[in-house]
Design an enzyme around this catalytic site. Structure first.
Site, mmCIF file in Angstrom:
data_model
loop_
_atom_site.group_PDB
_atom_site.id
_atom_site.type_symbol
_atom_site.label_atom_id
_atom_site.label_comp_id
_atom_site.label_asym_id
_atom_site.label_seq_id
_atom_site.Cartn_x
_atom_site.Cartn_y
_atom_site.Cartn_z
ATOM 1 N N CYS A 292 2.297 13.068 -5.481
ATOM 2 C CA CYS A 292 1.476 13.582 -6.180
ATOM 3 C C CYS A 292 2.167 14.276 -7.522
ATOM 4 C CB CYS A 292 0.633 14.792 -5.635
ATOM 5 S SG CYS A 292 -0.729 15.545 -6.880
ATOM 6 N N LEU A 293 1.993 15.342 -8.050
ATOM 7 C CA LEU A 293 2.803 15.958 -9.088
ATOM 8 C C LEU A 293 4.274 16.080 -8.923
ATOM 9 C CD1 LEU A 293 2.957 17.394 -11.704
ATOM 10 C CD2 LEU A 293 2.317 19.614 -10.625
#
Length: 559
Positions: A292-293
């Protein structure tokens, strides 16, 4: 104060969105005529359906079918009058409003999506499935149990309200304990700085691949989503496949961390971890993983390393990660100059963005599943969801510091600097096209946070071999998809750097469909890019006198 009252939604942004749609609709007589025609045809269709039901005793072919993902009206009880009329009328109304909020000439794409989304949220509130008198399933349960379901529902509501007021986790979460039933894979914290603890896991085999794996999770979540229960722990699985695994555990920031930047996360996160991993294992070839991030941060770090001639990355793996944010899913509905400014005002006062202030946006994206269906089960049917490890992890929330989150929203979401070669590291821009390490990228079919077509853009951004996997599930459940998980499948295809670009839909047709978990596919891919197994490296840095805790460490325990 206004930002807190509205949950971070900007009244100015909402007003501009509504005005853009309303003014253009008001000056579009052709669209208005089309909507009048649709309203008339839907009314006639509904009238004909009602007459057929009356003449046949309640059985007639539906005049509209729910969308595939809409599970509210699947029970057979909804096909009996008067409930069939209620839900058919609701779906026709919902469809009409979709037509009214889309394809209005002159409305910006962003405003159109936001108005359509807002209309759907308002209509979902009034769904007949949400109310006792109009829901046949609830009425039948109430009759059969003599109202005891409502008594349990009231008790559930009172308990949930008390927990919310006291800032306690949801009911059932207390059965899962970090370090005991969750995040229990044996290991040791081998490095700590003000932003992260680096965990090295004990080997599960007598020999391991010399190239270690370093995982960078997102700091919007606790790291142990990849080390849940023993039966679905990715970390445990990797160690059993003969890999040495390192994991970054991020510190939960407080007001004192307000000035931490994106570059601080890069330097004190993956870059500091890479240096430590190399010193411990002696290997200058490392498999890097970003979720994800954390995958976005890994892209920034990898591009900067490639620019500066640092070739320590043997391979790069992305889990549901984006580096181009032009199609970043329904989250983009909440991202505009007005919204970011509003969030910045709220974060400036407290120094961070609290998880509770983010949870509402994520729940709104799937209000049918995460809000209304849960309220129906819990408060009307009187049923508590059985809490599992993933739900317990989801309740263990984190915060994000003011400066970092502001930079993230502006530089990546609003300005899309990373994919256009304008994102700077150490005063110079980085280019994703400089990355030469082979890439394994995972997208999930129903991801509302990082849609798979957005994650698929890695093919256009990098100049290397890309193996892309599209797996069943959402942003979290699609990644935590261990072998043996029922009803799982995935598609996989490798594009060489010399191949011509394959659009997403063409990729789906060409990719090989396989049943089961994608984890073995990835493990085999990593093994092909590793050398022959050897004795495991030591745990921790030799001669390090600093006393550090065993896994899962101390940062993950901070609320």
């Amino acid at each position: 104060m206004l930002a807190r009252m509205t949950g971070g939604l900007s009244p100015a942004g909402l007003g501009a969105m509504w005005a853009d749609w309303a003014v253009h609709l008001a000056t579009s007589p052709g669209k208005q005529g089309e909507l009048w025609e649709k309203a008339l045809r839907k009314s006639l269709r509904f009238r004909q359906y009602a007459l057929q039901c009356a003449m046949s005793g309640g059985t007639a072919s539906s005049c509209i079918e729910p969308l595939a993902q809409d599970r509210r009206f699947r029970n057979e009880a909804w096909q009996q009058p008067p409930f069939n009329l209620l839900y058919q009328g609701f779906l026709l109304t919902q469809q009409w409003w979709y037509n009214a909020t889309t394809d209005v000439r002159g409305v910006t794409r962003a405003h159109e999506r936001a108005v359509q989304f807002a209309a759907r949220q308002v209509l979902d509130v009034f769904s007949p499935s949400n109310f006792l008198p109009t829901n046949p399933e609830v009425l039948a349960r109430t009759r059969d149990e003599m109202g005891q379901n409502l008594v349990r529902g009231a008790q559930n509501f009172w308990e949930d309200w008390e927990r919310a007021i006291a800032s306690r986790p949801p009911a059932g979460v207390e059965d899962f304990r970090v370090g005991e039933t969750l995040a229990a894979t044996p290991g040791k914290v081998v490095c700590r700085n003000r932003l992260m603890e680096l965990i090295q896991y004990e080997p599960a085999t007598s020999k391991v691949r010399p190239e270690p794996i370093l995982i960078t999770p997102a700091w919007i979540m606790k790291y142990y989503i990849l080390d849940l229960s023993p039966e679905n722990s990715m970390v445990k699985y990797l160690t059993e496949q003969g890999f040495t695994v390192f994991m970054i555990s991020w510190k939960n920031p407080g007001p004192e961390d307000r000035e931490l930047s994106m570059d601080d996360y890069r330097r004190l996160g993956p870059m500091a971890a890479l240096d430590t991993v190399e010193r411990i294992t002696g290997s200058d070839r490392i498999h890097a993983v970003g979720y994800c991030l954390g995958g976005t941060l890994l892209s920034i770090a990898a591009a900067a390393m490639a620019r500066d001639g640092d070739d320590r990355l043997s391979s790069i793996t992305y889990f549901a990660a984006q580096s181009d944010f032009t199609e970043a899913g329904e989250l983009m509905i909440f991202i505009s100059e007005s919204e970011v400014t509003f969030l910045e005002d709220m974060m400036w006062e407290q120094g961070f963005l609290d998880a509770k202030q983010m949870a509402g946006a994520f729940q709104m994206l799937r209000s049918n599943d995460l809000v209304w269906s849960r309220m129906l089960r819990t408060y009307l049917l009187g049923e508590r969801d059985v809490v599992n490890d993933l739900m317990a992890w989801n309740a263990d929330t984190t915060r994000m510091p003011y400066r970092m989150h502001s930079e993230y929203l502006r530089k990546l979401f609003l300005n899309n600097e990373l994919s256009t070669g304008r994102y700077e590291v150490d005063g110079r821009p980085v280019a994703l096209s400089d990355i030469r390490a082979p890439i394994f990228a995972v997208g999930t079919e129903t991801d509302h946070v990082a849609p798979w077509r957005s994650a698929y853009k890695v093919h256009m951004q990098t100049d290397t071999d890309v193996t892309f996997v599209l797996t069943k599930g959402g942003h979290n459940a699609g990644v935590v998809s261990e072998p043996g998980h029922p009803r799982r499948h995935y598609r996989v295809h490798t594009s060489r750097h010399s191949d011509t670009y394959l659009p997403p839909d063409a990729w789906v047709e060409r990719a090989m469909l396989k049943d089961g978990s994608w984890w073995p596919e990835w493990a085999a891919w990593l093994a092909e890019r590793s050398t022959q197994p050897a004795a495991p490296p030591p745990i921790g840095l030799p001669g390090n006198g600093q006393t550090l805790p065993d896994a899962p460490g101390s940062y993950v325990m901070e609320g």
